[in-house]
Motif scaffolding. Structure first.
Motif, mmCIF file in Angstrom:
data_model
loop_
_atom_site.group_PDB
_atom_site.id
_atom_site.type_symbol
_atom_site.label_atom_id
_atom_site.label_comp_id
_atom_site.label_asym_id
_atom_site.label_seq_id
_atom_site.Cartn_x
_atom_site.Cartn_y
_atom_site.Cartn_z
ATOM 1 N N SER A 55 0.840 -1.195 0.000
ATOM 2 C CA SER A 55 0.000 0.000 0.000
ATOM 3 C C SER A 55 0.876 1.246 0.000
ATOM 4 O O SER A 55 2.037 1.210 0.423
ATOM 5 C CB SER A 55 -0.914 0.009 1.226
ATOM 6 O OG SER A 55 -0.136 0.220 2.401
ATOM 7 N N ALA A 56 0.314 2.346 -0.432
ATOM 8 C CA ALA A 56 1.049 3.616 -0.451
ATOM 9 C C ALA A 56 1.503 3.994 0.953
ATOM 10 O O ALA A 56 2.617 4.494 1.144
ATOM 11 C CB ALA A 56 0.181 4.717 -1.058
ATOM 12 N N GLU A 57 0.667 3.742 1.948
ATOM 13 C CA GLU A 57 1.011 4.086 3.337
ATOM 14 C C GLU A 57 2.207 3.270 3.830
ATOM 15 O O GLU A 57 3.117 3.799 4.462
ATOM 16 C CB GLU A 57 -0.189 3.860 4.268
ATOM 17 C CG GLU A 57 -1.379 4.728 3.986
ATOM 18 C CD GLU A 57 -2.242 4.227 2.818
ATOM 19 O OE1 GLU A 57 -2.188 3.008 2.480
ATOM 20 O OE2 GLU A 57 -2.935 5.057 2.213
ATOM 21 N N ALA A 58 2.187 1.966 3.545
ATOM 22 C CA ALA A 58 3.296 1.103 3.965
ATOM 23 C C ALA A 58 4.578 1.505 3.252
ATOM 24 O O ALA A 58 5.649 1.573 3.872
ATOM 25 C CB ALA A 58 2.968 -0.364 3.686
ATOM 26 N N TYR A 59 4.476 1.781 1.963
ATOM 27 C CA TYR A 59 5.659 2.200 1.207
ATOM 28 C C TYR A 59 6.235 3.489 1.778
ATOM 29 O O TYR A 59 7.444 3.595 1.988
ATOM 30 C CB TYR A 59 5.325 2.392 -0.281
ATOM 31 C CG TYR A 59 6.497 2.979 -1.021
ATOM 32 C CD1 TYR A 59 7.591 2.182 -1.351
ATOM 33 C CD2 TYR A 59 6.551 4.331 -1.331
ATOM 34 C CE1 TYR A 59 8.699 2.717 -1.995
ATOM 35 C CE2 TYR A 59 7.650 4.875 -1.970
ATOM 36 C CZ TYR A 59 8.717 4.067 -2.304
ATOM 37 O OH TYR A 59 9.817 4.598 -2.920
ATOM 38 N N GLU A 60 5.386 4.463 2.036
ATOM 39 C CA GLU A 60 5.857 5.749 2.572
ATOM 40 C C GLU A 60 6.564 5.573 3.910
ATOM 41 O O GLU A 60 7.567 6.237 4.175
ATOM 42 C CB GLU A 60 4.690 6.727 2.696
ATOM 43 C CG GLU A 60 4.189 7.214 1.348
ATOM 44 C CD GLU A 60 2.882 7.992 1.425
ATOM 45 O OE1 GLU A 60 2.416 8.294 2.551
ATOM 46 O OE2 GLU A 60 2.329 8.287 0.350
ATOM 47 N N LEU A 61 6.068 4.674 4.739
ATOM 48 C CA LEU A 61 6.708 4.414 6.029
ATOM 49 C C LEU A 61 8.111 3.840 5.837
ATOM 50 O O LEU A 61 9.085 4.336 6.415
ATOM 51 C CB LEU A 61 5.852 3.467 6.870
ATOM 52 C CG LEU A 61 6.426 3.041 8.216
ATOM 53 C CD1 LEU A 61 6.694 4.247 9.103
ATOM 54 C CD2 LEU A 61 5.483 2.070 8.897
ATOM 55 N N VAL A 62 8.229 2.815 5.003
ATOM 56 C CA VAL A 62 9.537 2.196 4.750
ATOM 57 C C VAL A 62 10.478 3.202 4.093
ATOM 58 O O VAL A 62 11.636 3.340 4.493
ATOM 59 C CB VAL A 62 9.392 0.923 3.890
ATOM 60 C CG1 VAL A 62 10.750 0.397 3.457
ATOM 61 C CG2 VAL A 62 8.627 -0.142 4.658
ATOM 62 N N GLU A 63 9.976 3.911 3.103
ATOM 63 C CA GLU A 63 10.797 4.895 2.398
ATOM 64 C C GLU A 63 11.304 5.975 3.357
ATOM 65 O O GLU A 63 12.484 6.342 3.319
ATOM 66 C CB GLU A 63 9.999 5.535 1.270
ATOM 67 C CG GLU A 63 10.801 6.580 0.502
ATOM 68 C CD GLU A 63 9.955 7.348 -0.487
ATOM 69 O OE1 GLU A 63 10.455 7.574 -1.598
ATOM 70 O OE2 GLU A 63 8.822 7.736 -0.146
ATOM 71 N N SER A 64 10.432 6.466 4.235
ATOM 72 C CA SER A 64 10.854 7.532 5.153
ATOM 73 C C SER A 64 11.932 7.049 6.111
ATOM 74 O O SER A 64 12.871 7.776 6.418
ATOM 75 C CB SER A 64 9.660 8.098 5.924
ATOM 76 O OG SER A 64 9.150 7.148 6.836
ATOM 77 N N LEU A 65 11.840 5.811 6.569
ATOM 78 C CA LEU A 65 12.858 5.272 7.481
ATOM 79 C C LEU A 65 14.204 5.122 6.780
ATOM 80 O O LEU A 65 15.248 5.490 7.317
ATOM 81 C CB LEU A 65 12.416 3.914 8.026
ATOM 82 C CG LEU A 65 11.290 3.912 9.041
ATOM 83 C CD1 LEU A 65 10.859 2.483 9.327
ATOM 84 C CD2 LEU A 65 11.707 4.614 10.315
ATOM 85 N N VAL A 66 14.181 4.571 5.569
ATOM 86 C CA VAL A 66 15.422 4.282 4.854
ATOM 87 C C VAL A 66 16.029 5.553 4.268
ATOM 88 O O VAL A 66 17.228 5.804 4.404
ATOM 89 C CB VAL A 66 15.187 3.216 3.761
ATOM 90 C CG1 VAL A 66 16.425 3.032 2.904
ATOM 91 C CG2 VAL A 66 14.778 1.893 4.406
ATOM 92 N N ASP A 67 15.199 6.367 3.614
ATOM 93 C CA ASP A 67 15.720 7.586 2.976
ATOM 94 C C ASP A 67 16.227 8.614 3.977
ATOM 95 O O ASP A 67 17.142 9.369 3.684
ATOM 96 C CB ASP A 67 14.672 8.225 2.067
ATOM 97 C CG ASP A 67 14.543 7.491 0.745
ATOM 98 O OD1 ASP A 67 15.339 6.564 0.495
ATOM 99 O OD2 ASP A 67 13.634 7.848 -0.035
#
Length: 167
Positions: A55-67
């Motif tokens: 989901s977009a929400e899950a992706y945004e969470l992972v992306e924010s942590l890694v980026d």
């Protein structure tokens, strides 16, 4: 394997991911459990491996942590489940871990061996399988993805799969 059996194995894997993540949390870790909407092989100029659509929400969470640099994955566990009978679907749970920040990203996978054959053959030769967390809306031209690297692709396969491909 019937679709019902595959669905049951997938449901069990998601349940196990949640249970293991809860054990991590009890030990003080932050644990994120992804629920993929699709897992598919990808062989493009910009990326090769398995696309894990969330989901977009899950992706945004992972992306924010890694980026943000808050999380740097330094280890991973692959919990592979052997197929039942002659099923071409493979099921695994991958736990991407940052030991320093005690953060784990749980990535359940279900992939078709026939569809993914070329990706795995390449990964075995290059000794690297990439998992790309993405969304349905991701366009390689305009959107990004978060990749996790695994230096032992054989952990995602049956020993007989690897032997057959070595011939």
């Amino acid at each position: 394997m019937t679709s019902e059996t595959a669905d049951s194995r997938w449901a069990e894997l998601l349940e196990d991911a949640s249970t293991i993540a809860e054990e991590y949390r009890e030990n003080g870790w932050d644990a994120i459990v992804l629920e993929p909407e699709a897992v598919s092989p990808v062989e493009r100029e910009d990326r090769t491996g398995l696309d894990v659509e969330v989901s977009a929400e899950a992706y945004e969470l992972v992306e924010s942590l890694v980026d943000s640099g808050d999380v740097t994955v330094t280890a991973a566990d692959v919990y592979y489940r052997p197929p039942e009978d002659d099923d071409e679907r493979r099921i695994a749970l991958v736990v991407e871990r940052d030991e320093e920040t005690e953060t784990g990203v749980f990535v359940p996978l279900c992939y078709d061996l026939d569809d993914s054959r070329s990706v795995f053959e390449t990964a075995l030769v290059e000794e690297e399988l990439l998992l790309h967390v993405t969304t349905a809306a991701t366009d390689a031209e305009t959107e990004g993805w978060v990749s996790f690297s695994h230096d032992d692709p054989s952990l995602f396969l049956e020993e007989s799969d690897v032997r057959d491909w070595d011939r």
